[in-house]
Design an enzyme around this catalytic site. Structure first.
Site, mmCIF file in Angstrom:
data_model
loop_
_atom_site.group_PDB
_atom_site.id
_atom_site.type_symbol
_atom_site.label_atom_id
_atom_site.label_comp_id
_atom_site.label_asym_id
_atom_site.label_seq_id
_atom_site.Cartn_x
_atom_site.Cartn_y
_atom_site.Cartn_z
ATOM 1 N N TRP A 29 -12.627 1.847 8.524
ATOM 2 C CA TRP A 29 -11.568 2.651 7.898
ATOM 3 C C TRP A 29 -12.173 3.713 7.000
ATOM 4 O O TRP A 29 -11.649 4.832 6.906
ATOM 5 C CB TRP A 29 -10.586 1.748 7.152
ATOM 6 N N ASP A 57 -8.597 3.382 -0.903
ATOM 7 C CA ASP A 57 -7.745 2.827 0.149
ATOM 8 C C ASP A 57 -7.613 1.336 -0.163
ATOM 9 O O ASP A 57 -8.572 0.580 0.001
ATOM 10 C CB ASP A 57 -8.417 3.052 1.507
ATOM 11 N N LYS A 62 0.348 -5.475 5.286
ATOM 12 C CA LYS A 62 -0.437 -6.697 5.052
ATOM 13 C C LYS A 62 0.237 -7.511 3.946
ATOM 14 O O LYS A 62 0.848 -8.544 4.216
ATOM 15 C CB LYS A 62 -1.886 -6.364 4.702
#
Ligand SMILES: Cc1ncc(COP(=O)(O)O)c(C=O)c1O
Length: 362
Positions: free
Chosen positions: A104, A174, A198
């Site tokens: 990511w 992030d 999540k």
């Protein structure tokens, strides 16, 4: 059709508390006794404005967000934020530094390079992203506008257990896969973003939190949908938002507040991850991927002695009512995601299954 819920170790979208799922189900035909269902209600209605206001207030309380920070609910996933952060915070040619600790982060820096001089200060690829940088392992360039990091590397199962040192620069994170599940100091950051799927609810909703500095940085001429100031001015209702997602997030945070807030989640998550890591450390049969100090509480990754054993592990786990344990397609192996809504009993069931599997195969 299974009548019972199984142990859901998916990495996201992921398990939600059953009580929240029931609350959402009840709102589908009739939101808050309006006679109009959640999916049918105007985002400009009074009842929906209350949902948005409550969601913002709960985010602020649960994550201790400073009063002068702006909380936004956007679309496009965390992946859009890879580009949008750089577009808003950097002017063409300006420098930004990145800690590249996984897939990511690689995607984040790739998007930032479209805007400015984005540089990887540290890159864990050569070590299969098993580790994270220490504060002394990098030097943020004097000219860098900000330092960007990924708090939890969902695919590799590594996580910072402290806020990385930004060396006096603005800090961007992030937080997609550990937000609201581990300690966090929002005030130490100028911008954080997280996909909701999540710990916070369904996919298709992104939480973005900005300091006054970050909000003020947007360059004139930025396309409206990519301009934080446009979304902030209209309280996340510049265009039609993901109303369903905002409602689920609001209910998820209500659930958290009724269950000990962030500290309650932290305590439960610590207990779950300690249980699983103690099993991984018990026997050489299991081969944990991450180095010990960088182990994630949210995504636990490990290998078995052979790919064949991994395959039979996954098959037997599925037969035993455990889903979502297959490692990300880019790394293979096993990954158990232990997000907020996963019960300790699911980890206990997994550990018992692992011990039995090892006896049968070891
Ligand atoms: C840490 C992290 N960042 C970004 C993303 C991408 O999020 P999205 O699919 O919402 O764009 C993910 C997805 O799993 C993630 O785990």
């Amino acid at each position: 059709m299974p009548t019972e819920r199984i142990h859901n170790f998916n990495a996201g979208p992921a398990v939600l508390p059953l009580s929240v799922v029931h609350e959402v189900a009840a709102a589908l035909p009739n939101l808050h006794n309006t006679g109009i269902g959640l999916l049918e209600c105007s985002h400009r209605s009074k009842v929906f404005q209350e949902v948005v206001d409550n969601a913002v207030a709960r985010v602020r309380r649960v994550l201790s967000v400073p009063e002068d920070y702006t909380i936004l609910f956007l679309q496009g996933g965390a992946s859009l934020q890879f580009y949008m952060t750089a577009l808003n915070l950097l002017r063409p040619g300006e420098a930004a530094d990145y800690l590249v600790t996984g897939t990511w982060a690689q995607k984040a820096i790739k998007e930032a390079k479209r805007i400015g001089d984005a540089k990887a200060l540290w890159d864990g690829a050569a070590n299969q992203f098993r580790d994270l940088p220490g504060d002394g392992d990098y030097k943020v360039r004097d000219e860098a506008v900000y330092l960007h990091y990924t708090s939890n590397n969902t695919i590799y199962g590594t996580e910072y257990h402290r806020t990385p040192d930004a060396q006096g620069h603005h800090l961007i994170a992030d937080l997609s896969s550990d937000i609201a599940g581990v300690p966090v100091n929002i005030a130490a950051h100028d911008l954080v973003y997280a996909g909701a799927q999540k710990n916070l609810g369904p996919s298709g909703l992104t939480l973005v939190i900005l300091s006054p500095w970050a909000l003020a940085r947007t360059a004139p001429g930025t396309p409206a949908m990519l301009d934080y100031q446009v979304h902030a001015k209209d309280g996340s209702l510049y265009n039609t938002p993901n109303a369903f997602g905002i409602y689920v997030l609001e209910r998820m945070l209500n659930f958290m507040e009724q269950n000990g807030g962030l500290q309650g989640a932290i305590d439960r998550n610590r207990a779950k991850s300690e249980l699983l890591y103690s099993e991984l450390d018990r026997s050489g049969f299991w081969r944990p991927h991450a180095v010990r100090e960088a182990r994630s509480w949210m995504n636990v990754t490990w290998r078995l002695p052979t790919p064949e054993l991994e395959e039979s592990f996954l098959k037997a786990a599925k037969a035993a009512g455990m889903e979502g344990l297959k490692g990300h397609r880019s790394v293979g192996g096993i990954r158990a995601s232990l997000y907020n809504a996963l019960e300790l009993s699911s980890v206990q069931a997994l550990v018992a299954f692992m011990q039995d599997f090892e006896k049968r195969s070891g």
